[in-house]
Design an enzyme around this catalytic site. Structure first.
Site, short mmCIF file in Angstrom:
data_model
loop_
_atom_site.label_atom_id
_atom_site.label_comp_id
_atom_site.label_asym_id
_atom_site.label_seq_id
_atom_site.Cartn_x
_atom_site.Cartn_y
_atom_site.Cartn_z
NE ARG A 90 -3.43 2.46 2.68
CZ ARG A 90 -4.38 2.64 3.58
NH1 ARG A 90 -4.86 1.60 4.26
NH2 ARG A 90 -4.91 3.83 3.79
CG ASN A 141 -10.94 -1.19 -0.93
OD1 ASN A 141 -12.07 -1.09 -1.41
ND2 ASN A 141 -10.62 -0.72 0.27
CB CYS A 162 -17.80 0.30 0.29
SG CYS A 162 -16.90 1.73 0.89
CG HIS A 192 -14.38 4.88 -2.09
ND1 HIS A 192 -13.15 4.32 -1.81
CD2 HIS A 192 -15.18 4.52 -1.05
CE1 HIS A 192 -13.20 3.68 -0.65
NE2 HIS A 192 -14.43 3.77 -0.18
CE1 TYR A 245 -13.11 6.92 0.98
CE2 TYR A 245 -11.17 6.73 -0.39
CZ TYR A 245 -11.86 6.39 0.76
OH TYR A 245 -11.30 5.54 1.68
C1 G6P Z 1 -12.74 3.59 4.43
C2 G6P Z 1 -13.00 3.10 3.02
C3 G6P Z 1 -12.31 1.79 2.77
C4 G6P Z 1 -10.84 1.94 3.04
C5 G6P Z 1 -10.61 2.46 4.45
C6 G6P Z 1 -9.15 2.77 4.65
O1 G6P Z 1 -13.38 2.74 5.34
O2 G6P Z 1 -14.37 3.01 2.76
O3 G6P Z 1 -12.50 1.38 1.44
O4 G6P Z 1 -10.16 0.73 2.86
O5 G6P Z 1 -11.35 3.62 4.69
O6 G6P Z 1 -8.92 3.06 5.98
P1 G6P Z 1 -7.43 3.10 6.54
O7 G6P Z 1 -7.59 3.27 8.01
O8 G6P Z 1 -6.81 1.78 6.17
O9 G6P Z 1 -6.76 4.25 5.87
#
Ligand code: G6P
Length: 422
Positions: A90, A141, A162, A192, A245
């Site tokens: 990531r 994702n 989601c 998103h 988003y």
């Molecule tokens: C939200 C989104 C998810 C994403 C997550 C990331 O919940 O809807 O799709 O994966 O945020 O959160 P993080 O804490 O990993 O940045």
């Protein structure tokens, strides 16, 4: 009934267990087959689940697996929540595009494109191994691209999840001074990239333009997921509610500057916090009545997934916002597009509700995102470099052939161990 959890060593697992406890009576007798490639975290989470279920008298059995086939065999529901390459991958997803002046973003951005290239081959394997008729309930994702690839290239049944709509509706309740209990928003679009023109409180239609006229733009308050100030500013111009988003589309260059000013990526921030988190969860897992941290993946995320499984299993026909084939629900998108839209979820899957066209000010943008997602899904399945380049060129953050080439070449090289299709 058997539920397989692919990615059961994930930090989100305590939230899933809490979600299962919440619906323990409705799923009584279910077997949970936990699978992960990270055996240490898998064992911790399986122990945690067993002890939490035992403490609350929940009638679930828990098995743990490092062989995918054994986990999937006989499962009616395959819940997928994994990230190939983990948070180190990531970090690359977030930082490679940023080097070229583009927000990486691990789901909506070109970072999400690189993640799709890694996630899709794994999902295709799962779809091939799962029992015929099993439901893949997918959190991996980018959920829309992954769902599209499985829906178009395999015979498997898939529903993309989601929980953003739930959290965003709560944020809007706060901004508009409304109670979040009983507030329902019709979020429509793509994962998103959803928009809500209609809001109801306890079933009563609210006047959204009027509410937005009175809305005051608050200062600050941004978190990694939400930016109430920018959302309020946008909503007052658009005349409807945007998904959190949307800030990456409408404030792209400001976000690039903010991310560049920061020393670390979101992945690196999470990596710093994870050892302490797993330490706490490990300590709790051994206790008779564990209370794992809610810091990561605590509540709504897990509850939503379990509610979707219950809606399918118990034929509830419950109204939920999920990612599924459009079939005319949104007039402005292809019939076979994977859209995020209110649907009635029952035994035969989600039935998307007819929602009409997308709002004019974001219609073209949403169609462009769909164009990108289609190409991304195709590239992730076929491993065709030209299609991958077309996808990045079509992405609304990129719009430059040379930038797209740089992100693609660096991304393919950085992730080569997870890209069997290229
Ligand atoms: C939200 C989104 C998810 C994403 C997550 C990331 O919940 O809807 O799709 O994966 O945020 O959160 P993080 O804490 O990993 O940045």
């Amino acid at each position: 009934m058997k539920i397989a959890i692919v990615g059961a060593g994930s930090g989100y697992m305590p939230g899933i267990v809490r979600g299962l406890l919440h619906r323990a009576d409705d799923l009584a007798g279910a077997e949970l087959a936990c699978y992960d490639t990270d055996t240490a975290h898998l064992e911790v989470m399986a122990r945690l689940a067993r002890n939490m279920f035992a403490a609350r008298g929940a009638a679930f059995t828990v098995s743990s697996h490092t062989a995918l086939k054994a986990a999937l065999d006989g499962a009616s529901y395959v819940f997928t929540t994994f990230r190939p390459g983990g948070l180190a991958a990531r970090h690359l997803d977030e930082s490679i595009p940023l080097r070229h002046g583009v927000v990486g973003q691990e789901t909506a951005g070109p970072g999400g494109f690189l993640m799709a290239l890694r996630s899709v081959p794994v999902l295709l394997d799962i779809a091939a191994e799962a029992d015929a008729g099993a439901w893949i309930v997918n959190y991996t994702n980018p959920t829309s691209v992954v769902t599209d690839a499985v829906a178009r290239h395999t015979g498997a049944r898939i529903i993309g999840l989601c929980d953003q709509a739930i959290g965003d509706t709560e944020m809007w309740a706060g901004l508009l001074g409304l109670p979040s209990e009983g507030l329902e928003a019709d979020w429509i679009g793509l994962n998103h990239a959803t928009w809500a023109q209609r809001l109801r409180l306890d079933g009563r239609e609210l006047d959204v333009p009027l509410l937005l006229e009175d809305l005051e733009v608050p200062g600050g308050g941004a978190t990694p997921w939400r930016d109430p100030s920018r959302m309020a500013e946008l909503a007052k111009t658009l005349g409807f509610l945007p998904n959190s988003y949307s800030k990456y589309y409408f404030f792209h260059d400001e976000v690039v500057a903010e991310l560049r000013a920061k020393d670390t990526t979101r992945a690196q921030d999470i990596l710093v916090m994870l050892p302490g988190y797993y330490e706490q969860v490990t300590a709790e897992a051994g206790k008779a009545d564990p209370d794992p941290s809610r810091e990561r993946g605590g509540g709504e995320h897990g509850e939503f997934a379990v509610d979707v499984i219950c809606a399918l299993h118990r034929d509830e026909g419950r109204r939920m916002i999920v990612n599924t084939r459009n079939n005319g629900a949104i007039a402005s998108l292809d019939a076979d597009a994977i859209v995020e839209v209110p649907s009635l979820v029952g035994r035969s899957g989600p039935v998307p509700l007819t929602m009409g066209p997308l709002p004019g000010p974001v219609r073209g943008l949403t169609q462009a995102i769909h164009g990108y997602e289609r190409l991304a899904s195709e590239a992730a399945v076929t491993g065709d470099r030209r299609t991958a380049l077309q996808a990045l060129m079509a992405h609304p953050f990129v719009r430059s052939k040379h930038t797209a080439e740089k992100i693609l070449d660096e991304g393919l090289a950085a992730h080569r161990d997870h890209l069997p299709q290229f």
